[in-house]
Design a protein around this motif. Structure first.
Motif, PDB file in Angstrom:
ATOM      1  N   GLU A 201       0.829  -1.214   0.000  1.00 38.62           N
ATOM      2  CA  GLU A 201       0.000   0.000   0.000  1.00 38.62           C
ATOM      3  C   GLU A 201       0.857   1.255   0.000  1.00 38.62           C
ATOM      4  N   VAL A 202       1.894   1.252   0.861  1.00 39.53           N
ATOM      5  CA  VAL A 202       2.780   2.419   0.943  1.00 39.53           C
ATOM      6  C   VAL A 202       3.465   2.634  -0.412  1.00 39.53           C
ATOM      7  N   SER A 203       3.910   1.530  -1.018  1.00 37.53           N
ATOM      8  CA  SER A 203       4.576   1.611  -2.317  1.00 37.53           C
ATOM      9  C   SER A 203       3.615   2.176  -3.376  1.00 37.53           C
ATOM     10  N   ALA A 204       2.361   1.701  -3.359  1.00 40.19           N
ATOM     11  CA  ALA A 204       1.355   2.197  -4.323  1.00 40.19           C
ATOM     12  C   ALA A 204       1.142   3.699  -4.137  1.00 40.19           C
ATOM     13  N   GLN A 205       1.069   4.125  -2.859  1.00 36.01           N
ATOM     14  CA  GLN A 205       0.868   5.560  -2.577  1.00 36.01           C
ATOM     15  C   GLN A 205       2.033   6.385  -3.120  1.00 36.01           C
ATOM     16  N   LYS A 206       3.246   5.909  -2.874  1.00 34.42           N
ATOM     17  CA  LYS A 206       4.443   6.672  -3.300  1.00 34.42           C
ATOM     18  C   LYS A 206       4.528   6.756  -4.816  1.00 34.42           C
ATOM     19  N   ILE A 207       4.327   5.608  -5.476  1.00 36.06           N
ATOM     20  CA  ILE A 207       4.436   5.606  -6.944  1.00 36.06           C
ATOM     21  C   ILE A 207       3.327   6.476  -7.552  1.00 36.06           C
ATOM     22  N   ALA A 208       2.153   6.433  -6.936  1.00 29.29           N
ATOM     23  CA  ALA A 208       1.008   7.199  -7.466  1.00 29.29           C
ATOM     24  C   ALA A 208       1.210   8.711  -7.359  1.00 29.29           C
ATOM     25  N   GLN A 209       2.244   9.119  -6.626  1.00 27.00           N
ATOM     26  CA  GLN A 209       2.543  10.565  -6.567  1.00 27.00           C
ATOM     27  C   GLN A 209       3.464  10.980  -7.709  1.00 27.00           C
ATOM     28  N   LYS A 210       3.953  10.002  -8.471  1.00 29.23           N
ATOM     29  CA  LYS A 210       4.970  10.300  -9.497  1.00 29.23           C
ATOM     30  C   LYS A 210       4.520  10.004 -10.917  1.00 29.23           C
ATOM     31  N   VAL A 211       3.356   9.391 -11.108  1.00 29.01           N
ATOM     32  CA  VAL A 211       2.954   8.970 -12.458  1.00 29.01           C
ATOM     33  C   VAL A 211       1.540   9.454 -12.791  1.00 29.01           C
ATOM     34  N   ASP A 212       1.223   9.461 -14.092  1.00 31.14           N
ATOM     35  CA  ASP A 212      -0.151   9.837 -14.461  1.00 31.14           C
ATOM     36  C   ASP A 212      -1.054   8.624 -14.644  1.00 31.14           C
ATOM     37  N   THR A 213      -0.434   7.427 -14.778  1.00 32.74           N
ATOM     38  CA  THR A 213      -1.237   6.210 -14.974  1.00 32.74           C
ATOM     39  C   THR A 213      -0.721   5.105 -14.056  1.00 32.74           C
ATOM     40  N   MET A 214      -1.637   4.433 -13.398  1.00 37.15           N
ATOM     41  CA  MET A 214      -1.239   3.299 -12.552  1.00 37.15           C
ATOM     42  C   MET A 214      -1.823   2.022 -13.145  1.00 37.15           C
ATOM     43  N   VAL A 215      -0.994   1.005 -13.252  1.00 37.42           N
ATOM     44  CA  VAL A 215      -1.472  -0.306 -13.698  1.00 37.42           C
ATOM     45  C   VAL A 215      -1.407  -1.256 -12.497  1.00 37.42           C
ATOM     46  N   ILE A 216      -2.561  -1.792 -12.129  1.00 39.04           N
ATOM     47  CA  ILE A 216      -2.654  -2.719 -10.995  1.00 39.04           C
ATOM     48  C   ILE A 216      -2.875  -4.114 -11.598  1.00 39.04           C
ATOM     49  N   GLU A 229      -6.007  -0.716  -5.950  1.00 34.34           N
ATOM     50  CA  GLU A 229      -6.716   0.093  -6.945  1.00 34.34           C
ATOM     51  C   GLU A 229      -7.335   1.323  -6.258  1.00 34.34           C
ATOM     52  N   THR A 230      -7.956   1.094  -5.091  1.00 31.27           N
ATOM     53  CA  THR A 230      -8.580   2.208  -4.346  1.00 31.27           C
ATOM     54  C   THR A 230      -7.526   3.256  -3.992  1.00 31.27           C
ATOM     55  N   ILE A 231      -6.370   2.790  -3.512  1.00 36.39           N
ATOM     56  CA  ILE A 231      -5.293   3.718  -3.117  1.00 36.39           C
ATOM     57  C   ILE A 231      -4.824   4.531  -4.326  1.00 36.39           C
ATOM     58  N   ALA A 232      -4.639   3.873  -5.456  1.00 33.01           N
ATOM     59  CA  ALA A 232      -4.173   4.568  -6.661  1.00 33.01           C
ATOM     60  C   ALA A 232      -5.189   5.633  -7.095  1.00 33.01           C
ATOM     61  N   LYS A 233      -6.474   5.306  -6.946  1.00 35.37           N
ATOM     62  CA  LYS A 233      -7.524   6.259  -7.356  1.00 35.37           C
ATOM     63  C   LYS A 233      -7.568   7.486  -6.446  1.00 35.37           C
ATOM     64  N   GLN A 234      -7.029   7.339  -5.236  1.00 37.49           N
ATOM     65  CA  GLN A 234      -7.053   8.474  -4.299  1.00 37.49           C
ATOM     66  C   GLN A 234      -5.974   9.511  -4.620  1.00 37.49           C
ATOM     67  N   SER A 235      -5.036   9.179  -5.490  1.00 34.83           N
ATOM     68  CA  SER A 235      -3.945  10.102  -5.803  1.00 34.83           C
ATOM     69  C   SER A 235      -4.432  11.240  -6.703  1.00 34.83           C
ATOM     70  N   ALA A 236      -4.029  12.473  -6.346  1.00 32.40           N
ATOM     71  CA  ALA A 236      -4.416  13.638  -7.151  1.00 32.40           C
ATOM     72  C   ALA A 236      -3.645  13.672  -8.461  1.00 32.40           C
ATOM     73  N   LYS A 237      -2.468  13.070  -8.476  1.00 29.87           N
ATOM     74  CA  LYS A 237      -1.603  13.105  -9.676  1.00 29.87           C
ATOM     75  C   LYS A 237      -2.076  12.103 -10.753  1.00 29.87           C
ATOM     76  N   VAL A 238      -2.588  10.944 -10.285  1.00 29.52           N
ATOM     77  CA  VAL A 238      -2.954   9.880 -11.230  1.00 29.52           C
ATOM     78  C   VAL A 238      -4.251  10.228 -11.972  1.00 29.52           C
ATOM     79  N   LYS A 239      -4.179  10.146 -13.314  1.00 29.77           N
ATOM     80  CA  LYS A 239      -5.378  10.455 -14.118  1.00 29.77           C
ATOM     81  C   LYS A 239      -6.124   9.180 -14.477  1.00 29.77           C
ATOM     82  N   LYS A 240      -5.383   8.059 -14.560  1.00 27.60           N
ATOM     83  CA  LYS A 240      -6.017   6.816 -15.013  1.00 27.60           C
ATOM     84  C   LYS A 240      -5.504   5.635 -14.191  1.00 27.60           C
ATOM     85  N   VAL A 241      -6.425   4.830 -13.688  1.00 27.02           N
ATOM     86  CA  VAL A 241      -6.031   3.606 -12.993  1.00 27.02           C
ATOM     87  C   VAL A 241      -6.546   2.415 -13.808  1.00 27.02           C
TER      88      VAL A 241
END
Ligand code: SF4
Length: 297
Positions: A201-216, A229-241
Motif C-alpha cells: 500500500e505504501v509503495s502504491a501511494q508513493k508511486i502514485a505521486q509520481k505517475v499519471d497512470t497506474m497499472v494494478i 486500486e482504491t489507493i491509486a484512485k485516491q492520488s491527485a496526480k494519477v489520471k487513469k487507474v
C-alpha cells in the motif's frame, strides 16, 4: 515514457508457501491432490496448478477417502477441519501463518471470555473461517467500516478485543481503533494486518505521486489487489487507474498515450504474469525509461 515498477510485487510469503506445498504434493503422483475451494485469488495461477493435476472441490463430501487435501491460504472453518480429521484424508495445511495467528488470538481470547470485534469483510473466506474459531460462549461482530461501530451492542462490556482481516487497509483500521477506544478504553487491540500488504500500500501511494497512470495487476476477486486500486484512485496526480488480470487486458491506446506508468500487483499475482504486462507496456512504447525496482526471484 517513464515506467516505475514497485519492488513489492509478485507472491507474498503466505502464497509462495502454499504454492510450494502444492507443487511438492503434485510431484508425488501416487495420490490425487485436492484443494477445498480456490487456493488463492488468482485465476491464472489456479489454472496453472490445475494443469499440473490439482483438483478443486467445494465440499469435503466430494473428497475421495485416500486423497491429499491442501488447505488454502485463507484457512478453513474449524468444523470442516474436525470433519476431515475423522477420515483417512491427509491434510496439508497451506493456511498462511499470519492468518493462523489471527485464528489463535480469536481462540485464546474468546476462551478467556473476551468478546471479539473483527474489522473485515464478512463475505471473505478468511473471515468466514476466522469466526468459526471463536468460542460460542462470547459475542462477536464483523464490521467493514467505522459507520458500523454503532451496531456493536456489547461495546460497554469490560472484556472486548479488536482484530482485523489480514488484508484490510491499515489507515482505516487506525481510524476504527481510535473511535472504538473512545467508547471502550479497556478494549484490547491487536494489529493483525499483514505487514506485506501494508508495504504494498505504501509503495502504491508513493508511486502514485509520481505517475499519471497506474497499472494494478491481479485477480478481480483479490481483496488486497482491489485495495491497491482504491489507493491509486485516491492520488491527485494519477489520471487513469488500469486494473488488469493479464497483459491481454491492457488498453493499448490509453497506455500508448500516457507519459508515465506505475506498476504494482496484488499478493497472489505470479511474476510471470507481471513480466508479461511489463513487457507489453514496453513494446507499446518504443522509447521508455524504466525504473524497475523488483528483483526476479
Ligand atoms: S497477504 Fe499476508 S496474510 Fe495474506 S497470504 Fe500473504 S503473507 Fe499471508
Amino acid at each position: 515514457m517513464k515506467i516505475i515498477v514497485s519492488k513489492y510485487i509478485g507472491f507474498c510469503s503466505g502464497v509462495k508457501r502454499c504454492i510450494k506445498l502444492t507443487e511438492e504434493l503434485l510431484k508425488n503422483k501416487s495420490k490425487e491432490v485436492y484443494a477445498l475451494g480456490e487456493l488463492l485469488h488468482n485465476n491464472l495461477e489456479m489454472e496453472r496448478l490445475k494443469s499440473l493435476g490439482l483438483k478443486i472441490v467445494n465440499n469435503i463430501d466430494d473428497l475421495p477417502q485416500n486423497a491429499n487435501v491442501i488447505i488454502r491460504t485463507h484457512g478453513i472453518k474449524k468444523d470442516v477441519f474436525e470433519k476431515i480429521d475423522q477420515t483417512k484424508i491427509k491434510v496439508i495445511d497451506g493456511t498462511c501463518p499470519i492468518v493462523k495467528t489471527n485464528q489463535k488470538i480469536a481462540i485464546e481470547y474468546s476462551n478467556k471470555g473476551y468478546n471479539v470485534i473483527i474489522y473485515g469483510d464478512i463475505n471473505h473466506p478468511e473471515i468466514d473461517a476466522l469466526v468459526s474459531y471463536i468460542n460460542p460462549s462470547v459475542k462477536y461482530i464483523v464490521i467493514n467500516s467505522d459507520s458500523e461501530i454503532q451496531n456493536i451492542d456489547f461495546i460497554s462490556e469490560e472484556k472486548n478485543i479488536l482484530i482485523a482481516q489480514t488484508t484490510k487497509q491499515f489507515s482505516e483500521y487506525e481510524n476504527i481503533i481510535r473511535k472504538l477506544k473512545q467508547k471502550s478504553p479497556s478494549l484490547k487491540v491487536f494489529n493483525t494486518i499483514c505487514k506485506q500488504t501494508i508495504m504494498r500500500e505504501v509503495s502504491a501511494q508513493k508511486i502514485a505521486q509520481k505517475v499519471d497512470t497506474m497499472v494494478i495487476i491481479g485477480g478481480k476477486n483479490s481483496a488486497n489487489t482491489k485495495k491497491l486500486e482504491t489507493i491509486a484512485k485516491q492520488s491527485a496526480k494519477v489520471k487513469k487507474v488500469i486494473f488488469v488480470t493479464s497483459a491481454k487486458e491492457l488498453p493499448y491506446e490509453e497506455i500508448t498515450n500516457c507519459n508515465s506508468v506505475g506498476i504494482i500487483s496484488g499478493a497472489s499475482t505470479p511474476l510471470w504474469v507481471i513480466d508479461e504486462v511489463i513487457k507489453t507496456i514496453k513494446l507499446l512504447n518504443g522509447g521508455y525509461r524504466c525504473k524497475n525496482n523488483h528483483k526476479k526471484k
